[in-house]
Motif scaffolding. Structure first.
Motif, PDB file in Angstrom:
ATOM      1  N   SER A  82     -16.814  -4.786  -5.670  1.00 36.70           N
ATOM      2  CA  SER A  82     -16.525  -4.896  -4.240  1.00 36.70           C
ATOM      3  C   SER A  82     -15.149  -5.464  -3.921  1.00 36.70           C
ATOM      4  CB  SER A  82     -17.599  -5.753  -3.556  1.00 36.70           C
ATOM      5  OG  SER A  82     -17.317  -5.878  -2.183  1.00 36.70           O
ATOM      6  N   ALA A  83     -14.810  -6.642  -4.465  1.00 33.50           N
ATOM      7  CA  ALA A  83     -13.541  -7.291  -4.126  1.00 33.50           C
ATOM      8  C   ALA A  83     -12.360  -6.435  -4.577  1.00 33.50           C
ATOM      9  CB  ALA A  83     -13.471  -8.679  -4.760  1.00 33.50           C
ATOM     10  N   ALA A  84     -12.467  -5.881  -5.781  1.00 33.15           N
ATOM     11  CA  ALA A  84     -11.374  -5.049  -6.294  1.00 33.15           C
ATOM     12  C   ALA A  84     -11.264  -3.744  -5.522  1.00 33.15           C
ATOM     13  CB  ALA A  84     -11.579  -4.768  -7.778  1.00 33.15           C
ATOM     14  N   ARG A  85     -12.401  -3.203  -5.071  1.00 30.90           N
ATOM     15  CA  ARG A  85     -12.369  -1.917  -4.367  1.00 30.90           C
ATOM     16  C   ARG A  85     -11.553  -2.016  -3.081  1.00 30.90           C
ATOM     17  NH1 ARG A  85     -17.525  -1.154  -3.670  1.00 30.90           N
ATOM     18  NH2 ARG A  85     -17.755  -0.189  -5.722  1.00 30.90           N
ATOM     19  N   MET A  86     -11.697  -3.108  -2.346  1.00 31.70           N
ATOM     20  CA  MET A  86     -10.918  -3.259  -1.116  1.00 31.70           C
ATOM     21  C   MET A  86      -9.430  -3.298  -1.429  1.00 31.70           C
ATOM     22  SD  MET A  86     -10.683  -3.602   2.170  1.00 31.70           S
ATOM     23  CE  MET A  86     -12.202  -4.212   2.935  1.00 31.70           C
ATOM     24  N   ALA A  87      -9.041  -4.073  -2.429  1.00 34.38           N
ATOM     25  CA  ALA A  87      -7.620  -4.187  -2.784  1.00 34.38           C
ATOM     26  C   ALA A  87      -7.063  -2.845  -3.241  1.00 34.38           C
ATOM     27  CB  ALA A  87      -7.440  -5.239  -3.883  1.00 34.38           C
TER      28      ALA A  87
ATOM     29  N   ASP B 196      -6.390  -4.118  13.463  1.00 31.85           N
ATOM     30  CA  ASP B 196      -6.911  -3.741  14.778  1.00 31.85           C
ATOM     31  C   ASP B 196      -7.857  -2.564  14.580  1.00 31.85           C
ATOM     32  OD1 ASP B 196      -7.446  -2.872  17.355  1.00 31.85           O
ATOM     33  OD2 ASP B 196      -5.389  -3.175  18.064  1.00 31.85           O
ATOM     34  N   LEU B 197      -9.142  -2.865  14.452  1.00 35.29           N
ATOM     35  CA  LEU B 197     -10.111  -1.818  14.167  1.00 35.29           C
ATOM     36  C   LEU B 197     -10.302  -0.882  15.353  1.00 35.29           C
ATOM     37  CD1 LEU B 197     -12.746  -3.880  12.151  1.00 35.29           C
ATOM     38  CD2 LEU B 197     -11.216  -2.105  11.275  1.00 35.29           C
ATOM     39  N   ASP B 198     -10.174  -1.406  16.571  1.00 33.95           N
ATOM     40  CA  ASP B 198     -10.336  -0.559  17.750  1.00 33.95           C
ATOM     41  C   ASP B 198      -9.239   0.502  17.809  1.00 33.95           C
ATOM     42  OD1 ASP B 198     -12.574  -1.943  18.574  1.00 33.95           O
ATOM     43  OD2 ASP B 198     -11.443  -3.364  19.785  1.00 33.95           O
ATOM     44  N   ALA B 199      -8.021   0.105  17.462  1.00 35.55           N
ATOM     45  CA  ALA B 199      -6.904   1.047  17.467  1.00 35.55           C
ATOM     46  C   ALA B 199      -6.793   1.815  16.156  1.00 35.55           C
ATOM     47  CB  ALA B 199      -5.593   0.296  17.736  1.00 35.55           C
ATOM     48  N   GLY B 200      -7.558   1.394  15.151  1.00 37.83           N
ATOM     49  CA  GLY B 200      -7.485   2.066  13.854  1.00 37.83           C
ATOM     50  C   GLY B 200      -6.168   1.835  13.147  1.00 37.83           C
TER      51      GLY B 200
ATOM     52  N   LEU C 132       0.303   0.853  10.138  1.00 39.64           N
ATOM     53  CA  LEU C 132      -0.280   1.941   9.354  1.00 39.64           C
ATOM     54  C   LEU C 132      -1.613   2.348   9.962  1.00 39.64           C
ATOM     55  CD1 LEU C 132       0.471   0.521   5.821  1.00 39.64           C
ATOM     56  CD2 LEU C 132       1.057   2.834   6.506  1.00 39.64           C
ATOM     57  N   PRO C 133      -1.771   3.618  10.335  1.00 37.80           N
ATOM     58  CA  PRO C 133      -3.095   4.085  10.756  1.00 37.80           C
ATOM     59  C   PRO C 133      -4.058   4.033   9.574  1.00 37.80           C
ATOM     60  CG  PRO C 133      -1.356   5.605  11.431  1.00 37.80           C
ATOM     61  CD  PRO C 133      -0.747   4.650  10.448  1.00 37.80           C
ATOM     62  N   LEU C 134      -5.327   3.855   9.879  1.00 41.87           N
ATOM     63  CA  LEU C 134      -6.335   3.717   8.831  1.00 41.87           C
ATOM     64  C   LEU C 134      -6.941   5.070   8.491  1.00 41.87           C
ATOM     65  CD1 LEU C 134      -8.242   0.588  10.210  1.00 41.87           C
ATOM     66  CD2 LEU C 134      -6.406   0.625   8.501  1.00 41.87           C
ATOM     67  N   THR C 135      -7.132   5.341   7.206  1.00 44.56           N
ATOM     68  CA  THR C 135      -7.914   6.501   6.797  1.00 44.56           C
ATOM     69  C   THR C 135      -9.375   6.249   7.162  1.00 44.56           C
ATOM     70  OG1 THR C 135      -8.384   5.616   4.598  1.00 44.56           O
ATOM     71  CG2 THR C 135      -6.358   6.944   4.858  1.00 44.56           C
ATOM     72  N   THR C 136     -10.155   7.301   7.207  1.00 41.74           N
ATOM     73  CA  THR C 136     -11.580   7.162   7.534  1.00 41.74           C
ATOM     74  C   THR C 136     -12.265   6.218   6.556  1.00 41.74           C
ATOM     75  OG1 THR C 136     -11.612   9.409   8.444  1.00 41.74           O
ATOM     76  CG2 THR C 136     -13.732   8.422   7.873  1.00 41.74           C
TER      77      THR C 136
ATOM     78  N   ALA D 244     -11.047   2.571   7.127  1.00 43.11           N
ATOM     79  CA  ALA D 244     -11.598   2.039   8.375  1.00 43.11           C
ATOM     80  C   ALA D 244     -13.060   1.639   8.186  1.00 43.11           C
ATOM     81  CB  ALA D 244     -11.459   3.067   9.488  1.00 43.11           C
ATOM     82  N   ARG D 245     -13.827   2.479   7.487  1.00 38.67           N
ATOM     83  CA  ARG D 245     -15.241   2.169   7.248  1.00 38.67           C
ATOM     84  C   ARG D 245     -15.384   0.894   6.416  1.00 38.67           C
ATOM     85  NH1 ARG D 245     -16.287   6.319   4.661  1.00 38.67           N
ATOM     86  NH2 ARG D 245     -16.291   5.465   2.550  1.00 38.67           N
ATOM     87  N   MET D 246     -14.584   0.753   5.366  1.00 35.59           N
ATOM     88  CA  MET D 246     -14.662  -0.426   4.515  1.00 35.59           C
ATOM     89  C   MET D 246     -14.279  -1.690   5.289  1.00 35.59           C
ATOM     90  SD  MET D 246     -13.040   0.980   0.933  1.00 35.59           S
ATOM     91  CE  MET D 246     -13.164  -0.638   0.182  1.00 35.59           C
ATOM     92  N   LEU D 247     -13.262  -1.576   6.135  1.00 37.40           N
ATOM     93  CA  LEU D 247     -12.831  -2.741   6.901  1.00 37.40           C
ATOM     94  C   LEU D 247     -13.880  -3.142   7.927  1.00 37.40           C
ATOM     95  CD1 LEU D 247      -9.063  -1.831   7.372  1.00 37.40           C
ATOM     96  CD2 LEU D 247      -9.968  -3.743   6.038  1.00 37.40           C
TER      97      LEU D 247
END
Length: 373
Positions: A206-211, A234-238, A262-266, A269-272
């Motif tokens: 888990s911890a490594a996957r986010m990084a 900013d999750l609302d703005a992605g 940086l815009p978030l990939t799908t 964004a899901r992981m965050l």
């Protein structure tokens, strides 16, 4: 210049001391006062602010409402340039330009050049005697030792920076004529494949996957991964904003010197969103280690290597995931200025190195040429 502790009236105090030449009068003085906030971090931060003022104004102004410590005359250096050694030139550079002009990572590279090659060879030599012949001989010896052109170039850049600093400080009459810097050819970047990256992300804990996802899906450097906080997302703005980097436990600006969004990939964004559902403070790291703390330099790399071993893939650098991000941007048709903005490259020439790896686009051009002929 120094930040040090000194006993005053039975108490230890953080003292800031900066010798310099006052641009208004031409006299050498020594600025000294107690740090305004008595902690190591605050004292060093105050020192950096004072140095920035010195660089801009040519002197250190008094702080309104606060009594400065004494500003004492400093004895001028000996008139003969033969007395100013290369070692002293390095110390001058370390105390001034290295702090005000260099990123911490660059400073570390310079120190390697100083300690491994330059000081052992030139330390006690008068700086004025470091000339074309001696530097040419240095480079020839580096070639014999098997150093790559990029390493030889880095050493000579560090040497030039030291001599230029000595000239600006009036300790050296002029820059000597030096040989041209070694030419460094461009290397074709070979990023990992999509299949390998997906395998690595799927096997990471888990911890490594986010990084690793921040590197692969957003192109963040290792220091930027360590420096990313929830207040930067900013999750609302992605979007996420790269505001800082952490290297050696110290916070600094990103390598380019500028923030970037940086815009978030799908997937990211899901992981965050999943991670944000857990209790956290705005200043907490977005991608902490399994202990909940900011990753160390070696621990993040070791985590990546463990996942590679699990995936039965050869060892590689964490930075290769950033290469993967930049190269994929080109492969889906992004233009160089857009990729430069996403990657946070200071110079477009760096971004364009990755365009050379776009084999799909190059093959497409050749196919269209073939059809037209």
């Amino acid at each position: 210049m120094t930040v040090r502790k000194k006993t005053r009236r039975g108490k230890l105090r953080w003292i800031i001391e900066i010798p310099y030449r006052d641009r208004r009068t031409g006299k050498r003085v020594r600025f000294r006062r107690d740090a305004q906030v008595q902690t190591s971090q605050a004292a060093h931060s105050e020192e950096r602010r004072l140095i920035a003022q010195l660089e801009e104004l040519g002197y250190i102004p008094a702080v309104p409402g606060q009594q400065d410590g004494p500003v004492e005359p400093v004895a001028p250096p000996p008139a003969s340039p033969q007395s100013f050694t290369f070692r002293e030139a390095v110390e001058l550079f370390r105390a001034t330009k290295a702090i005000t002009k260099l990123k911490r990572t660059t400073r570390r590279s310079y120190e390697v050049s100083f300690e491994s090659e330059l000081l052992p060879r030139f330390a006690d030599m008068p700086a004025a005697e470091v000339d074309f012949v001696k530097v040419t001989k240095l480079d020839a010896d580096l070639v014999k030792a098997g150093l790559e052109p990029s390493s030889r170039r880095n050493i000579q850049v560090a040497l030039r920076s030291v001599l230029r600093c000595a000239v600006e400080a009036g300790q050296l009459a002029a820059m000597p004529k030096l040989p041209k810097l070694p030419k460094v050819g461009q290397k074709v970047v070979q990023p990992p494949s999509v299949e390998d990256v997906e395998l690595v992300l799927g096997l990471a804990y888990s911890a490594a996957r986010m990084a690793l996802t921040l590197a692969a899906d957003a192109g963040l450097r290792a220091g930027e991964i360590r420096g990313l906080r929830w207040m930067d997302v900013d999750l609302d703005a992605g979007l996420l904003i790269v505001r800082q980097t952490i290297y050696g436990g110290e916070v600094d600006t990103p390598k380019s010197g500028h923030e970037r969004t940086l815009p978030l990939t799908t997937r990211l964004a899901r992981m965050l969103r999943e991670a944000a559902a857990k209790p956290h403070e705005p200043t907490d790291p977005v991608s902490p280690s399994s202990r909940g703390t900011v990753w160390g330099e070696s621990s993040l790399l070791h985590a990546f290597q463990r996942v590679l071993a699990k995936a039965k893939l050869p060892k590689s650098r964490l930075h290769d995931l950033r290469h993967f991000f930049v190269t994929r941007c080109f492969r889906i048709g992004a233009d160089a200025p857009t990729v430069q903005a996403l990657a946070g490259h200071q110079h477009l020439s760096v971004t364009q190195r990755y365009a050379h790896t776009n084999e799909v686009a190059k093959r497409g051009v050749i196919e269209r040429l073939s059809l037209a002929s």
